[in-house]
Design a protein around this motif. Structure first.
Motif, mmCIF file in Angstrom:
data_model
loop_
_atom_site.group_PDB
_atom_site.id
_atom_site.type_symbol
_atom_site.label_atom_id
_atom_site.label_comp_id
_atom_site.label_asym_id
_atom_site.label_seq_id
_atom_site.Cartn_x
_atom_site.Cartn_y
_atom_site.Cartn_z
ATOM 1 N N VAL A 264 0.873 -1.142 0.091
ATOM 2 C CA VAL A 264 0.155 -0.004 0.040
ATOM 3 C C VAL A 264 0.794 1.385 -0.096
ATOM 4 C CG1 VAL A 264 -1.798 1.300 1.358
ATOM 5 C CG2 VAL A 264 -2.010 -1.198 0.972
ATOM 6 N N TYR A 265 1.789 1.245 0.892
ATOM 7 C CA TYR A 265 2.648 2.517 0.973
ATOM 8 C C TYR A 265 3.258 2.799 -0.581
ATOM 9 C CZ TYR A 265 6.950 5.023 2.229
ATOM 10 O OH TYR A 265 7.911 6.296 2.328
ATOM 11 N N LYS B 107 -8.884 -1.831 -1.751
ATOM 12 C CA LYS B 107 -9.686 -1.385 -0.840
ATOM 13 C C LYS B 107 -9.092 -0.429 0.188
ATOM 14 C CE LYS B 107 -11.157 -6.417 -0.446
ATOM 15 N NZ LYS B 107 -11.167 -7.643 0.441
ATOM 16 N N SER B 108 -7.885 0.136 -0.289
ATOM 17 C CA SER B 108 -7.269 1.125 0.665
ATOM 18 C C SER B 108 -7.863 2.410 0.278
ATOM 19 C CB SER B 108 -5.592 1.053 0.525
ATOM 20 O OG SER B 108 -4.782 2.039 1.169
ATOM 21 N N HIS B 109 -8.232 3.139 1.057
ATOM 22 C CA HIS B 109 -8.692 4.455 0.807
ATOM 23 C C HIS B 109 -7.412 5.556 0.366
ATOM 24 C CE1 HIS B 109 -11.468 7.762 0.734
ATOM 25 N NE2 HIS B 109 -10.655 8.616 1.777
ATOM 26 N N VAL C 62 -5.380 6.858 -7.243
ATOM 27 C CA VAL C 62 -5.792 6.335 -8.233
ATOM 28 C C VAL C 62 -6.994 7.220 -9.328
ATOM 29 C CG1 VAL C 62 -7.101 4.368 -9.325
ATOM 30 C CG2 VAL C 62 -5.518 3.854 -7.657
ATOM 31 N N VAL C 63 -7.615 7.891 -8.278
ATOM 32 C CA VAL C 63 -8.413 8.682 -8.959
ATOM 33 C C VAL C 63 -7.820 10.128 -9.650
ATOM 34 C CG1 VAL C 63 -10.333 10.713 -8.181
ATOM 35 C CG2 VAL C 63 -10.386 8.383 -7.335
ATOM 36 N N GLU C 64 -6.620 10.546 -9.026
ATOM 37 C CA GLU C 64 -5.852 11.499 -9.679
ATOM 38 C C GLU C 64 -5.184 10.954 -10.927
ATOM 39 O OE1 GLU C 64 -3.573 14.738 -10.638
ATOM 40 O OE2 GLU C 64 -4.971 14.598 -9.180
ATOM 41 N N LYS D 70 -20.544 5.288 -4.219
ATOM 42 C CA LYS D 70 -21.100 4.396 -2.848
ATOM 43 C C LYS D 70 -19.978 4.610 -1.818
ATOM 44 C CE LYS D 70 -24.239 1.580 -5.381
ATOM 45 N NZ LYS D 70 -24.479 0.183 -5.647
ATOM 46 N N MET D 71 -18.782 4.635 -2.104
ATOM 47 C CA MET D 71 -17.620 4.639 -1.221
ATOM 48 C C MET D 71 -17.534 5.980 -0.319
ATOM 49 S SD MET D 71 -14.285 3.086 -3.251
ATOM 50 C CE MET D 71 -14.308 1.479 -3.931
#
Length: 298
Positions: free
Chosen positions: A214-215, A249-251, A257-259, A297-298
């Motif tokens: 994740v990091y 699953k990691s916020h 990822v949206v960026e 939904k998130m």
């Protein structure tokens, strides 16, 4: 009787040794008493230094003369200045000391000098002469020095700097490091400074960390967004990858990822306009539209 009288006279007459003064008798009887005094005289004589000692003393004297103060001492001295002229004088003197240290290749104080250059940069003073020192610190095997080097490189350099191309091999080595924090430093540098040539060379290495922990996934997403911005022709290969990353699953990963997805959509829109196609009906946009309800939904 004559022999007895002569013997008696010999015994009663003082000898040569007894006729001398007491100090002379003591000195002649025990000559070792004068040895400490002679030793003291010898110790007082100046000894000639050897060549090695002379070189060490000259080197230490040079380093003491050119060694600048610590970062906290510089901050304290700048804060104590009452006028702008005093502050400029302090910075000018310290900059001269740092230039001398750079010219004499004083490796022990390189990280300290770069840290002080960052402070001077924050105050608005020129620090371009320390760019190569940042490059040298990024190649250091020690993490504290490498961290200062990458921080200095991201602040003191811009993507137009010619010396930036010298860091491509160092970045590639750090991206393959076993230490995740070293890899994180390299990804941050790519996300801030990557040029078109660097993006084309380092994109495969950044792509490997999109499946890492994740990091590193968070940093790899931002670094890849920079690479796609500099090399738009790489977008087609990352559309499917972005779709799979949006299911993470990691916020923290989702935010990055949206960026990345936003950058892909912008590049896809520009490519469609250049080709004369409808920019709102491309395969890339349709693939992302399916995931919008899940993101809401998130």
């Amino acid at each position: 009787s004559l022999a007895a009288a002569a013997h008696q006279d010999l015994l009663s007459s003082p000898c040569i040794h007894c006729a001398l003064p007491a100090s002379t008798r003591t000195a002649r009887s025990d000559p070792r008493i004068d040895r400490p005094q002679q030793a003291n005289r010898r110790s007082n004589k100046p000894t000639k230094p050897t060549n090695q000692q002379g070189k060490k003393s000259a080197r230490s004297a040079t380093e003491a003369a050119t060694m600048s103060m610590k970062l906290r001492d510089l901050i304290r001295k700048v804060r104590a200045c009452k006028t702008a002229a005093e502050e400029r004088a302090v910075i000018a003197k310290e900059s001269a000391m740092i230039r001398t240290a750079i010219r004499e290749e004083q490796e022990h104080y390189r990280h300290r000098n770069v840290a002080k250059l960052l402070f001077m940069h924050m105050l608005g003073y020129p620090t371009h002469f320390g760019q190569l020192e940042c490059m040298k610190l990024t190649a250091s095997p020690h993490f504290p020095e490498k961290r200062i080097g990458y921080l200095g490189m991201m602040l003191l350099l811009s993507e137009e700097a010619d010396v930036l191309m010298l860091t491509t091999n160092s970045l590639k080595n750090d991206l393959n490091s076993e230490n995740k924090f070293v890899v994180g430093l390299a990804l941050c540098a790519i996300g801030n400074l990557a040029t078109a040539d660097m993006s084309r060379d380092l994109a495969p290495e950044v792509d490997k960390h999109l499946k890492s922990n994740v990091y590193l996934r968070k940093k790899a997403n931002l670094a890849m967004a920079r690479c796609l911005r500099k090399c738009p022709d790489l977008v087609e290969d990352f559309v499917d990858r972005v779709v799979s990353l949006l299911k993470d699953k990691s916020h923290g990963v989702l935010i990055t990822v949206v960026e990345l997805m936003t950058e892909v959509l912008v590049i896809d829109y520009e490519n469609a306009v250049e080709e004369g196609l409808d920019p709102f009906s491309t395969d890339c946009r349709r693939a992302f539209l399916r995931l919008v309800p899940m993101l809401v939904k998130m």
